[in-house]
Design a protein around this motif. Sequence first.
Motif, PDB file in Angstrom:
ATOM      1  N   PHE A  83      11.982   6.744   0.552  1.00 22.94           N
ATOM      2  CA  PHE A  83      12.875   5.882   1.328  1.00 22.94           C
ATOM      3  C   PHE A  83      12.863   4.500   0.702  1.00 22.94           C
ATOM      4  CE2 PHE A  83       8.909   6.446   4.030  1.00 22.94           C
ATOM      5  CZ  PHE A  83       8.248   5.325   3.575  1.00 22.94           C
ATOM      6  N   ASN A  84      13.788   3.655   1.112  1.00 21.52           N
ATOM      7  CA  ASN A  84      13.807   2.262   0.670  1.00 21.52           C
ATOM      8  C   ASN A  84      12.838   1.463   1.533  1.00 21.52           C
ATOM      9  OD1 ASN A  84      15.927   2.531  -1.303  1.00 21.52           O
ATOM     10  ND2 ASN A  84      17.374   2.689   0.395  1.00 21.52           N
ATOM     11  N   GLY A  85      11.879   0.778   0.910  1.00 20.34           N
ATOM     12  CA  GLY A  85      10.901   0.005   1.656  1.00 20.34           C
ATOM     13  C   GLY A  85      11.489  -1.282   2.215  1.00 20.34           C
ATOM     14  N   ASP A  86      11.045  -1.672   3.404  1.00 19.52           N
ATOM     15  CA  ASP A  86      11.538  -2.868   4.095  1.00 19.52           C
ATOM     16  C   ASP A  86      10.330  -3.665   4.575  1.00 19.52           C
ATOM     17  OD1 ASP A  86      12.529  -4.745   5.913  1.00 19.52           O
ATOM     18  OD2 ASP A  86      14.030  -3.396   6.746  1.00 19.52           O
ATOM     19  N   ALA A  87      10.205  -4.910   4.105  1.00 16.21           N
ATOM     20  CA  ALA A  87       9.027  -5.731   4.415  1.00 16.21           C
ATOM     21  C   ALA A  87       9.157  -6.536   5.701  1.00 16.21           C
ATOM     22  CB  ALA A  87       8.752  -6.691   3.260  1.00 16.21           C
ATOM     23  N   ASP A  88      10.288  -6.490   6.382  1.00 15.92           N
ATOM     24  CA  ASP A  88      10.609  -7.246   7.593  1.00 15.92           C
ATOM     25  C   ASP A  88      11.253  -8.581   7.225  1.00 15.92           C
ATOM     26  OD1 ASP A  88      11.006  -7.428  10.303  1.00 15.92           O
ATOM     27  OD2 ASP A  88       9.003  -8.117  10.785  1.00 15.92           O
ATOM     28  N   TYR A  89      11.491  -9.404   8.232  1.00 22.38           N
ATOM     29  CA  TYR A  89      12.358 -10.569   8.100  1.00 22.38           C
ATOM     30  C   TYR A  89      11.741 -11.709   7.274  1.00 22.38           C
ATOM     31  CZ  TYR A  89      14.839  -8.286  11.907  1.00 22.38           C
ATOM     32  OH  TYR A  89      15.528  -7.377  12.678  1.00 22.38           O
ATOM     33  N   GLU A 118      13.368  -2.086  -8.005  1.00 27.61           N
ATOM     34  CA  GLU A 118      13.327  -0.627  -8.004  1.00 27.61           C
ATOM     35  C   GLU A 118      11.905  -0.095  -7.886  1.00 27.61           C
ATOM     36  OE1 GLU A 118      15.501   0.777 -11.428  1.00 27.61           O
ATOM     37  OE2 GLU A 118      17.105  -0.674 -11.069  1.00 27.61           O
ATOM     38  N   GLU A 119      10.949  -0.837  -8.408  1.00 29.08           N
ATOM     39  CA  GLU A 119       9.534  -0.458  -8.326  1.00 29.08           C
ATOM     40  C   GLU A 119       8.699  -1.713  -8.120  1.00 29.08           C
ATOM     41  OE1 GLU A 119       7.881   2.691 -11.116  1.00 29.08           O
ATOM     42  OE2 GLU A 119       9.609   1.993 -12.269  1.00 29.08           O
ATOM     43  N   THR A 120       7.668  -1.589  -7.321  1.00 31.69           N
ATOM     44  CA  THR A 120       6.675  -2.661  -7.186  1.00 31.69           C
ATOM     45  C   THR A 120       5.309  -2.021  -7.059  1.00 31.69           C
ATOM     46  OG1 THR A 120       8.317  -3.958  -5.952  1.00 31.69           O
ATOM     47  CG2 THR A 120       6.049  -4.769  -5.975  1.00 31.69           C
ATOM     48  N   VAL A 121       4.359  -2.424  -7.890  1.00 29.86           N
ATOM     49  CA  VAL A 121       3.041  -1.789  -7.942  1.00 29.86           C
ATOM     50  C   VAL A 121       1.948  -2.825  -7.703  1.00 29.86           C
ATOM     51  CG1 VAL A 121       1.383  -0.616  -9.449  1.00 29.86           C
ATOM     52  CG2 VAL A 121       3.798   0.015  -9.523  1.00 29.86           C
ATOM     53  N   PRO A 122       1.006  -2.558  -6.784  1.00 26.59           N
ATOM     54  CA  PRO A 122      -0.172  -3.422  -6.645  1.00 26.59           C
ATOM     55  C   PRO A 122      -1.180  -3.079  -7.732  1.00 26.59           C
ATOM     56  CG  PRO A 122      -0.261  -1.659  -5.025  1.00 26.59           C
ATOM     57  CD  PRO A 122       1.009  -1.464  -5.802  1.00 26.59           C
ATOM     58  N   LEU A 123      -1.286  -3.938  -8.724  1.00 23.38           N
ATOM     59  CA  LEU A 123      -2.141  -3.657  -9.879  1.00 23.38           C
ATOM     60  C   LEU A 123      -3.624  -3.660  -9.525  1.00 23.38           C
ATOM     61  CD1 LEU A 123      -0.233  -5.990 -12.346  1.00 23.38           C
ATOM     62  CD2 LEU A 123      -0.152  -3.483 -12.341  1.00 23.38           C
ATOM     63  N   ASP A 124      -3.960  -4.367  -8.456  1.00 23.04           N
ATOM     64  CA  ASP A 124      -5.372  -4.505  -8.060  1.00 23.04           C
ATOM     65  C   ASP A 124      -5.688  -3.672  -6.818  1.00 23.04           C
ATOM     66  OD1 ASP A 124      -3.688  -6.084  -6.536  1.00 23.04           O
ATOM     67  OD2 ASP A 124      -4.988  -7.833  -6.508  1.00 23.04           O
ATOM     68  N   LEU A 166       9.851  -9.613  -4.491  1.00 22.60           N
ATOM     69  CA  LEU A 166       9.311  -8.515  -5.282  1.00 22.60           C
ATOM     70  C   LEU A 166       9.290  -7.181  -4.552  1.00 22.60           C
ATOM     71  CD1 LEU A 166       6.287 -10.296  -6.989  1.00 22.60           C
ATOM     72  CD2 LEU A 166       8.634 -10.056  -7.819  1.00 22.60           C
ATOM     73  N   TYR A 167       9.474  -7.180  -3.244  1.00 19.10           N
ATOM     74  CA  TYR A 167       9.406  -5.930  -2.476  1.00 19.10           C
ATOM     75  C   TYR A 167      10.404  -5.961  -1.331  1.00 19.10           C
ATOM     76  CZ  TYR A 167       7.696  -2.031   0.319  1.00 19.10           C
ATOM     77  OH  TYR A 167       7.611  -0.857   1.022  1.00 19.10           O
ATOM     78  N   GLY A 168      11.087  -4.842  -1.137  1.00 17.83           N
ATOM     79  CA  GLY A 168      11.990  -4.702  -0.003  1.00 17.83           C
ATOM     80  C   GLY A 168      13.448  -4.745  -0.390  1.00 17.83           C
ATOM     81  N   GLY A 182       0.815  -1.210   0.000  1.00 13.05           N
ATOM     82  CA  GLY A 182       0.000   0.000   0.000  1.00 13.05           C
ATOM     83  C   GLY A 182       0.845   1.255   0.000  1.00 13.05           C
ATOM     84  N   ASN A 183       2.126   1.121   0.389  1.00 13.86           N
ATOM     85  CA  ASN A 183       3.048   2.258   0.424  1.00 13.86           C
ATOM     86  C   ASN A 183       4.017   2.245  -0.748  1.00 13.86           C
ATOM     87  OD1 ASN A 183       2.179   3.416   3.039  1.00 13.86           O
ATOM     88  ND2 ASN A 183       2.849   1.435   3.822  1.00 13.86           N
ATOM     89  N   PHE A 184       3.619   1.628  -1.840  1.00 15.65           N
ATOM     90  CA  PHE A 184       4.503   1.471  -2.996  1.00 15.65           C
ATOM     91  C   PHE A 184       5.007   2.806  -3.532  1.00 15.65           C
ATOM     92  CE2 PHE A 184       0.530   2.461  -5.045  1.00 15.65           C
ATOM     93  CZ  PHE A 184       0.887   3.115  -6.220  1.00 15.65           C
ATOM     94  N   TYR A 185       4.205   3.847  -3.460  1.00 18.65           N
ATOM     95  CA  TYR A 185       4.548   5.143  -4.058  1.00 18.65           C
ATOM     96  C   TYR A 185       5.664   5.857  -3.282  1.00 18.65           C
ATOM     97  CZ  TYR A 185       1.915   7.270  -0.244  1.00 18.65           C
ATOM     98  OH  TYR A 185       1.485   7.649   0.996  1.00 18.65           O
ATOM     99  N   LEU A 186       5.931   5.414  -2.048  1.00 18.13           N
ATOM    100  CA  LEU A 186       7.008   5.988  -1.239  1.00 18.13           C
ATOM    101  C   LEU A 186       8.321   5.247  -1.455  1.00 18.13           C
ATOM    102  CD1 LEU A 186       5.020   6.396   2.103  1.00 18.13           C
ATOM    103  CD2 LEU A 186       5.669   8.241   0.538  1.00 18.13           C
ATOM    104  N   SER A 187       8.222   3.931  -1.613  1.00 19.19           N
ATOM    105  CA  SER A 187       9.422   3.101  -1.728  1.00 19.19           C
ATOM    106  C   SER A 187      10.157   3.398  -3.026  1.00 19.19           C
ATOM    107  CB  SER A 187       9.040   1.618  -1.673  1.00 19.19           C
ATOM    108  OG  SER A 187      10.187   0.811  -1.683  1.00 19.19           O
TER     109      SER A 187
END
Length: 619
Positions: free
Chosen positions: A461-467, A537-543, A505-507, A452-457
């Motif tokens: 900042f660099n997005g981090d999805a956790d461990y 570099e980019e990840t987008v939720p298409l739905d 795909l993310y993080g 949901g925060n794809f537009y910021l990552s």
Amino acid sequence: MNLKATDQWKAICEGIIGLSLVMQVSVAAAPAWPGIKVGVKADQPVTTAQSLQEQKDGFQRLAITLSNQGKQPLKIEKITVHIPVAETLTDDLEMVYGGSCMGRTPLLHQNVGTQTAKSSSHMYELVRLADGKYLFAGSLSWRIFLPNFTLKNGAIEIWSDGEGRQLKPGETIQYEQIVLQRSGDWLALLNQFGAAIAAENGITRLKPADFKGWATWDYYGRVFTAKDIYGNMDALNKLAPEANMIQIDGGWWTERGDYKSVRPDLLPGGIKEIVSRITSEGKIPGLHLDGFRGDENSEIYKTHPEYFLHDQDGKLIVEVNEKSDKVMKYIYFDYSHPGARAHIADCIRNMKENWGIRYFKVDFMRYGLKNDTLARNKEAKGIKAHDPTITSVERFRLGMKTMREAMGTDTYFLGCSAVFGPCIGFVDGMRTGGDIHPRYEAFPERCLANLGNFYLSGKVFNGDADYLVFREAADEDKTVSQEDVKNGGRLTMNEAQMWADLNKLYGTARLHSDNLMTLRPERQALVKEVFRYPAMEETVPLDLWRHGTKKSDGFELLLARKGKEIYLGVFNWDDTPKEYAVPAFGKTDPIKLAGRHSMILKYEGKDSFAQLCQNLQTR
């Protein structure tokens, strides 16, 4: 300048702000957004001025100033911005509130008519008037106040708790920078919004980040030894020689807040000895600390109680929390106090210069803000800080500035458990979803929160999805954390594969956090599998417009890019089989997935990432 409000606006002000004293200076607004009004509740008259200007990126920027033109200091209680909307906002229209923090307030998708008291965002609100027609309001700054975006009575309403912010006679401050837009493309709009936030906060280039390694937290919690770390490092070297980081998470300190003291019972050689081993293998040493809390039993509190927040009666604010291994007595740093800032700076400089830390994970950042502190301490009705003239947002940012300067620009700063806005411009990376644990139910929730925060990552900042966590009960020994959600799980391989696929795909920090010495080979293989993928570099939720109705409503179609390589992730979070038609990706037949299964496909066609985003969107 016209100092008279209309009778209608006077009535609105009375309804919104009671007996507040308001003086307003009106500046002609752009025709697309007529009738914008600003109300301020304060103990003395506040003069407001506003301007609305078109920007090159298509946003209309609303700039608001608040001035004290009187002879006495004043205190602001509340600010309300009322923006009428020309369109009729019927109850059936869909809307999205942007996620505001790591996990508690993820993206929320609902209808205008089903809003609740929780329908708000510190980031933005987006109304879908029709296909190809969207209405947007968002904030570019969070320097003094936290804006809250809502819809009320067919209008956009933005309000902030004034927190008693003082204005001296003759002083003028700016309210946060608000942008408005009508757009035909929600994806382009949100990407432009992310770029605008970066520009407003002086972010021109993010630090490259592709961390692959291991961390202590999810398996061991607060109780781990040097032997545990070294054993997992040895296993990691065999499994993934390309790994480049080891991160020591919370629990290493003697008491929270005493960040120069290391527990001798668990780590007799201290952090410096472990870092020496990490760097000798060519890896980056990372360290976690709770940057905004201490403990009542800490030495820093005993010697300097004035460094911590007290309630309205001058009593120390203490949150007692009984954990499986210890009773915590959380207290909260007051970074309006120069001594508190000097203390945390000294701790961080020691970590960097003496211990050799190059990656700082600062956690529990939300507790630097008023509402989150009071929410955990119901007996406290207010906060008494060293400097009562500023807001908690300003106190927070004083702490963030101090930490960033102590770290220097040559280290990596990861924010965790944070309200995003006030952190922006200080951090390099940000945890964008809640803490993970080895339970399937966590995975769709974290998918929604992170994506949901794809537009910021990648922009802000660099997005981090956790461990990375892939274990079940059969992979554990007696050293596993005794927290309820950390042990004895029943995570199947296909479920673990879904979390692995999401992290491909993310993080930008893919750190494994099971015990590699006990994890079975087929689950170890998932770690290696994730590491083979580059940080996207980019990840987008298409739905996006099909999900987000509740915390567990994760996205199912993710498009990601690294350079010219493009990947499509398909996730069936449901228990029953599904089919996904994606002919624009070159698949003539639908993709069939069993319940709780995922798949990643690499694109072999000629369309660009932007073209695929447009062609694959589900509405």
